[in-house]
Each structure stands twice: as structure tokens, then as C-alpha cells.
Design an enzyme around this catalytic site. Sequence first.
Site, short mmCIF file in Angstrom:
data_model
loop_
_atom_site.label_atom_id
_atom_site.label_comp_id
_atom_site.label_asym_id
_atom_site.label_seq_id
_atom_site.Cartn_x
_atom_site.Cartn_y
_atom_site.Cartn_z
N CYS A 1 -4.93 -0.24 -4.44
CA CYS A 1 -3.78 -0.77 -5.19
C CYS A 1 -3.29 0.24 -6.22
O CYS A 1 -4.06 0.69 -7.09
CB CYS A 1 -4.17 -2.09 -5.86
N GLY A 2 -1.99 0.58 -6.16
CA GLY A 2 -1.42 1.54 -7.09
C GLY A 2 -1.45 1.06 -8.53
O GLY A 2 -1.73 1.82 -9.46
N HIS A 3 -1.15 -0.23 -8.74
CA HIS A 3 -1.18 -0.79 -10.11
C HIS A 3 -2.59 -0.73 -10.69
O HIS A 3 -2.77 -0.45 -11.88
CB HIS A 3 -0.69 -2.24 -10.10
N CYS A 4 -3.60 -0.98 -9.81
CA CYS A 4 -4.99 -0.94 -10.27
C CYS A 4 -5.37 0.48 -10.68
O CYS A 4 -6.06 0.69 -11.69
CB CYS A 4 -5.93 -1.43 -9.17
#
Length: 466
Positions: free
Chosen positions: A55-58
Site C-alpha cells: 500500500c502506497g499510503h502505508c
Amino acid sequence: MLRRALLCLALAALTRAGAAAPEEEDHVLVLHKGNFEEALAAHKYLLVEFYAPWCGHCKALAPEYAKAAGTLKAEGSEIRLAKVDATEESDLAHQYGVRGYPTIKFFKNGDTAAPREYTGDVESDFAKQFLLAAEAIDDIPFGITSNSDVFSKYQLSKDGVVLFKKFDEGRNNFEGEISKEKLLDFIKHNQLPLVIEFTEQTAPKIFGGEIKTHILLFLPKSVSDYDSKLSNFKKAAERFKGKILFIFIDSDHTDNQRILEFFGLKKEECPAVRLITLEEEMTKYKPESTELTAEKIEDFCHRFLEGKIKPHLMSQELPEDWDKQPVKVLVGKNFEEVAFDEKKNVFVEFYAPWCGHCKQLAPIWDKLGETYKDHENIVIAKMDSTANEVEAVKVHSFPTLKFFPASADRTVIDYNGERTLDGFKKFLESGGQDGAGDDDDLEDLEEAEEPDLEEEDDQKTVRDEL
């Protein structure tokens, strides 16, 4: 065979021990199904990120999340940050309703039934201060949201803190620069109703608050105009929020009779108003008017804040035979005249009728009175300090013994010698020198002497209630 069994048991124990102590990555606890419950039990406050490695946000959150975790750990905070790989721990993700990444849940006191979902930014100082305030308060739920519908519903155009409540104005908006201390002050200032009833449940909040000036309305719930009198009291309270705490007490209730006694009130004298300051010295004030209109109560409070009200000192009526016995009886009304008589040396016992030490001293004090009953300038006296108050003497323990030598200087000498007839006689014959003590000596004496159960219980009751 036995050796193999013992080895298996040892390995099993090591496995369980490892599960109970999660490893850390950059100060963030790494959790999974095997150690999740242990982590909740070990940490009072736990913020858990459910993430996916891809996940990019993570990935963007990771360095800030680790930074926040390190800061809280270094400060010795009870809040710890943790993470769970939700792609590997699908059971945990399902249990806590994880539907997107990252999902952050705040667990308090190990409660798994309803953890708070965190949708803010853990890296901001705003969020950290909010979490620190949440850590310090147990009886108020904290929540965080960035949901636009919530912002719209509560008419918020920017980030902020709102205290919602089910009384008075319904909500309070925090204003100014945020910090843990300012948030705690904001909550303390607004968490109580404008007018609060004194009960066993509300007492800790009343006396644990920052406002040390309290005005009390002693109002029996049985009176016909109960609602109108309470309404007047509430109307007056609006002008003094944050300065004076307005409290009403059911004067008919059995549990409240000791409070009435403390203020020198009788049930038949209620409704009535009294004001008290709970600083180092508890000082009481009484309004001149018995009218309980909002205007009269407001005027009384204004005059108090302006320093125009003198303390109210209780006094019993002066007995007709107050000076007929060897030990003279003092009350508030005759104290000044007797104790500060420039031609008399006056030795006074300030006592409480329920005090065990006072009861033990009584026969010795009577003998002392007999010894000096015909003396031309020595007077032995006593005063019930639960029913009489004087401005010149503040009584903190019983019995308190003070000597007022013949003088125009209003001198007061504390007695700190032996509580025996010989000890008292030496003190008096020496002009108040042999047995006199300074404040430090008195403090040590009070701390050294353990009061009996009767004395201790009654003093504790007064402290708890007032």
C-alpha cells in the site's frame, strides 16, 4: 523419554514467552495473532496500524508513524504504537473490521469490544498532544475523525477539538494553541454543569477541579418553589463561569447534615446560600440578604470577587453562666473581649466535642482551672471550635492550646509542651516560655500524634465533604 518431554516443555515455554514480548521495528511493536492479546494487556493505550506491504499510503505513513512512536516512547508515555500486517493476519483484520489500508485503531485499557478508529494524522504535533491528553483522562471518551460529513454536521471548517456534553450549551469548542496542558484545562473548565448537585458521585469532580471558590445553595427538594429557586441560582451562575463553582445541596437529605453543621446551618434555616474558598485556609462567607433572587446572588458574588465581603465567623450564643465555673466558656461573640484583655493572661483550649484527645484532656484542664480560679490575672478557658470561629486563630487539629499574654500587642503563643497539670503550670508560671513552640514544632507534634479512630474518622468526613 523423560529428558525429551522436558525439552519439549522448555521449547513450548520459550515459544509462549516470545509471543508475550513483541519485537519492535523503529520503536513500533510488531503484532500478530499470537501476541496481540498480550500486547493489549501489557499496554494501557495502544494505537495499532493495520497495513498492507504494497500500500502506497502505508509506505508514506511509515516514517512518520515510527517517528511518533519513538517520541512517545522517549517521553515515557503510556501510549505505544504498533502495527499488524493485515495481509498476513486476515483473522485480526476481519475481527476489527479492516476494509482499507491503512486502518488505525486506538485501544484503551485492553478493550477489544469498541476500539476507536483513528483517521487523523499521527505525525502532527496536534494529534500527539490530543493523544497525550486522552492518556491522562479515564472517564471521558476521546475520538478522532476526518470524515467530511462529521465536519459538516457540526459546522467545523478546519481541524479542531470539540467537547460534547449532554447539559448546558451542549458543546464547547477549544480555541488557541493546542497542548496537553491546555486541553486538560479546557476539559476541566467545561466538563461540569454550570450548576451541579452535590452527591457522593459528583464530590470527587467538585473538589478535584481547578475552581476553589464554591457557592452553595442549601435547598430542600420538598419546598414548593424548588424549581424557581434553582432557576434563579442557575441564572446567576452564568456570569461567573470559571470563577465560582455553583453547587446545590438537598438540605433534607440525611447524608448532607454534616455539611449543614459545618456551615452552622439548621434544616429549618434553609433555603440558604453560603460561599467558601478552599485554599490553604477554608474561609466561609454569608450574604447579608436572605433573598434568593438571581440579582441578589449575583450582587453577593460580585462583591466577594471585589473583596468587599468579610468572612462569616460562626458563634454560639453566649451562655449566661459562661464565667461561673473555673474554666471559662468562650464563644465567637466574647472571644476578643476575653482573650485579648490587656490585663489578663488567658490560656485557651480549642476543642471538638467528638475528639478523643480532647476528652482525655478534659479532667486535666478542669484541674488547671481549679488551680487558677482565684488568680488575679490568669484565666483558663475553652472554646468549641466546631461551632465557633475567630479571625485571630485558625484551628487545624484538636485540641489546639494557645496562650494570650496580658499585653496590648495581641500576642498569641502556641503551647507545645506536655499535656499534664505540671506541664501547664510550668508554662503559665514562666509567662508562656516553658513549653512554648514555634510553628515547626507544632507541625511535628501534629504529625507525630496519631488521632484515635473517632477523631480521625470525623476529620476525614469533613475533609471529604468540604
